[in-house]
Scaffold this motif. Sequence first.
Motif, mmCIF file in Angstrom:
data_model
loop_
_atom_site.group_PDB
_atom_site.id
_atom_site.type_symbol
_atom_site.label_atom_id
_atom_site.label_comp_id
_atom_site.label_asym_id
_atom_site.label_seq_id
_atom_site.Cartn_x
_atom_site.Cartn_y
_atom_site.Cartn_z
ATOM 1 N N ASN A 39 -6.622 8.590 7.589
ATOM 2 C CA ASN A 39 -6.982 7.253 7.147
ATOM 3 C C ASN A 39 -6.068 6.165 7.702
ATOM 4 O O ASN A 39 -6.342 4.980 7.500
ATOM 5 C CB ASN A 39 -6.961 7.177 5.617
ATOM 6 C CG ASN A 39 -8.181 7.808 4.978
ATOM 7 O OD1 ASN A 39 -9.290 7.669 5.473
ATOM 8 N ND2 ASN A 39 -7.970 8.533 3.888
ATOM 9 N N LEU A 88 1.353 5.148 0.442
ATOM 10 C CA LEU A 88 0.568 6.109 1.227
ATOM 11 C C LEU A 88 1.273 7.458 1.247
ATOM 12 O O LEU A 88 2.489 7.526 1.461
ATOM 13 C CB LEU A 88 0.373 5.585 2.644
ATOM 14 C CG LEU A 88 -0.433 6.433 3.629
ATOM 15 C CD1 LEU A 88 -1.205 5.533 4.598
ATOM 16 C CD2 LEU A 88 0.458 7.389 4.427
ATOM 17 N N ALA A 94 -4.450 3.712 -0.223
ATOM 18 C CA ALA A 94 -4.571 3.918 1.220
ATOM 19 C C ALA A 94 -5.772 4.764 1.605
ATOM 20 O O ALA A 94 -5.988 5.011 2.791
ATOM 21 C CB ALA A 94 -3.296 4.572 1.752
ATOM 22 N N ASP A 95 -6.555 5.218 0.641
ATOM 23 C CA ASP A 95 -7.643 6.147 0.945
ATOM 24 C C ASP A 95 -8.947 5.450 1.324
ATOM 25 O O ASP A 95 -9.968 6.107 1.536
ATOM 26 C CB ASP A 95 -7.890 7.081 -0.235
ATOM 27 C CG ASP A 95 -8.171 6.331 -1.546
ATOM 28 O OD1 ASP A 95 -8.420 5.107 -1.481
ATOM 29 O OD2 ASP A 95 -8.136 6.972 -2.609
ATOM 30 N N LEU A 96 -8.912 4.108 1.401
ATOM 31 C CA LEU A 96 -10.075 3.291 1.773
ATOM 32 C C LEU A 96 -11.202 3.349 0.754
ATOM 33 O O LEU A 96 -12.318 2.932 1.064
ATOM 34 C CB LEU A 96 -10.597 3.682 3.166
ATOM 35 C CG LEU A 96 -9.724 3.200 4.328
ATOM 36 C CD1 LEU A 96 -10.251 3.723 5.647
ATOM 37 C CD2 LEU A 96 -9.641 1.670 4.355
ATOM 38 N N GLU A 149 -2.013 10.820 4.397
ATOM 39 C CA GLU A 149 -3.335 10.241 4.676
ATOM 40 C C GLU A 149 -3.498 10.019 6.176
ATOM 41 O O GLU A 149 -3.978 8.981 6.619
ATOM 42 C CB GLU A 149 -3.502 8.913 3.931
ATOM 43 C CG GLU A 149 -3.546 9.009 2.429
ATOM 44 C CD GLU A 149 -4.891 9.492 1.900
ATOM 45 O OE1 GLU A 149 -5.798 9.744 2.715
ATOM 46 O OE2 GLU A 149 -5.022 9.627 0.664
ATOM 47 N N ILE A 179 0.845 -1.195 0.000
ATOM 48 C CA ILE A 179 0.000 0.000 0.000
ATOM 49 C C ILE A 179 0.880 1.245 0.000
ATOM 50 O O ILE A 179 1.522 1.557 1.006
ATOM 51 C CB ILE A 179 -0.916 0.028 1.244
ATOM 52 C CG1 ILE A 179 -1.693 -1.281 1.356
ATOM 53 C CG2 ILE A 179 -1.857 1.228 1.192
ATOM 54 C CD1 ILE A 179 -2.370 -1.471 2.674
ATOM 55 N N LEU A 223 -7.468 2.455 8.164
ATOM 56 C CA LEU A 223 -6.905 1.541 7.177
ATOM 57 C C LEU A 223 -6.306 0.317 7.852
ATOM 58 O O LEU A 223 -6.571 -0.830 7.443
ATOM 59 C CB LEU A 223 -5.835 2.256 6.345
ATOM 60 C CG LEU A 223 -5.020 1.389 5.377
ATOM 61 C CD1 LEU A 223 -5.904 0.856 4.261
ATOM 62 C CD2 LEU A 223 -3.852 2.188 4.800
ATOM 63 N N CYS A 224 -5.506 0.523 8.873
ATOM 64 C CA CYS A 224 -4.874 -0.603 9.567
ATOM 65 C C CYS A 224 -5.913 -1.493 10.234
ATOM 66 O O CYS A 224 -5.790 -2.722 10.232
ATOM 67 C CB CYS A 224 -3.872 -0.078 10.595
ATOM 68 S SG CYS A 224 -2.431 0.757 9.867
#
Length: 320
Positions: free
Chosen positions: A16, A10, A93-95, A13, A8, A20-21
């Motif tokens: 997020n 990133l 990484a922005d979901l 962010e 990923i 994300l995690c």
Amino acid sequence: MARISVVIPLYNEIDNVAPLCTALSDALGESDTEIIIVDDGSRDGSAAALDREAAARGERFKIIHLQRNFGQTAAMQAGIDAARGEVIVTLDADLQNDPEDVLPLAQRVLAENLDVVAGWRKNRQDGMLLRKIPSRIANRLIRRLTGVYLHDYGCTLRAYRASVIKGVRLYGEMHRFIPAWLSTLTYTDRIVEVPVRHHPRRTGQSKYGITRTFRVLVDLLLVKFFLGYSQRPMHFFGVIGLALLSIGSAMLLYLFVDKFGYGAEISGRPMLIAGVLFFLAGLQFLNTGIVGEMLARIYHESQDKKTYVVRHTVHLDPPA
């Protein structure tokens, strides 16, 4: 060795990072996976937030911090280089990509002996026609020029067989063309596309704008050249050179016959200048092809760059 690696990239962010995690941990459960998040020189506190999350969640999470912002392609390459899995899955990484789709894509690579399973954001949630329309035009153009027929080249969520994706080097902004690059190393029927979920961005700001469409078009020309002629540049430049030489030679031959056969005056005729220009341009293209062939040979030999990818090896012990 982790069977699946999730890569990923990133950049800025911070809002997020924790969601994300959490989403990755929930989606991957107890599966044999490693999570590699590449911090592409973030300046908003994302780096520290990633370190805290990794410390709290254990050795499954690996954080790579780049010295500065090198761009998404370079960050993705850094993650791929560090990945140890048999299958490498990339996502944003922005979901907007859903981590729940990671395992199904990776498992399909393994179960069906595929090399690429690409995500297709069939129901995009960007909400901006100014982004959707240029994206559709670019996707159609990429499909036509590369011969790899995917609906959505802009979707980062993809699963790759590691032995194949590690056979290419990514630079510039070539991450969106990875399936096209891989078509030089595998059959296109081993590259499939499946619909995946897509969510609207909840926090942060998009790193892409309408101007990237023009960069895509420029990169596409480079991709088209490399797909067809990276190992045989003489076939590209030589054909153009021979065509120009033929046109120039025909013009000059015509003027030669006109001058010495019929006594015509040719010194002030535009065809003379055009013929000389075509002839010299043809020679230049031929020279460029020769230099390109030499550089290609030097590159592959000096870097020990293989022109093939081994899928697997079967070794049978000799009978006793």
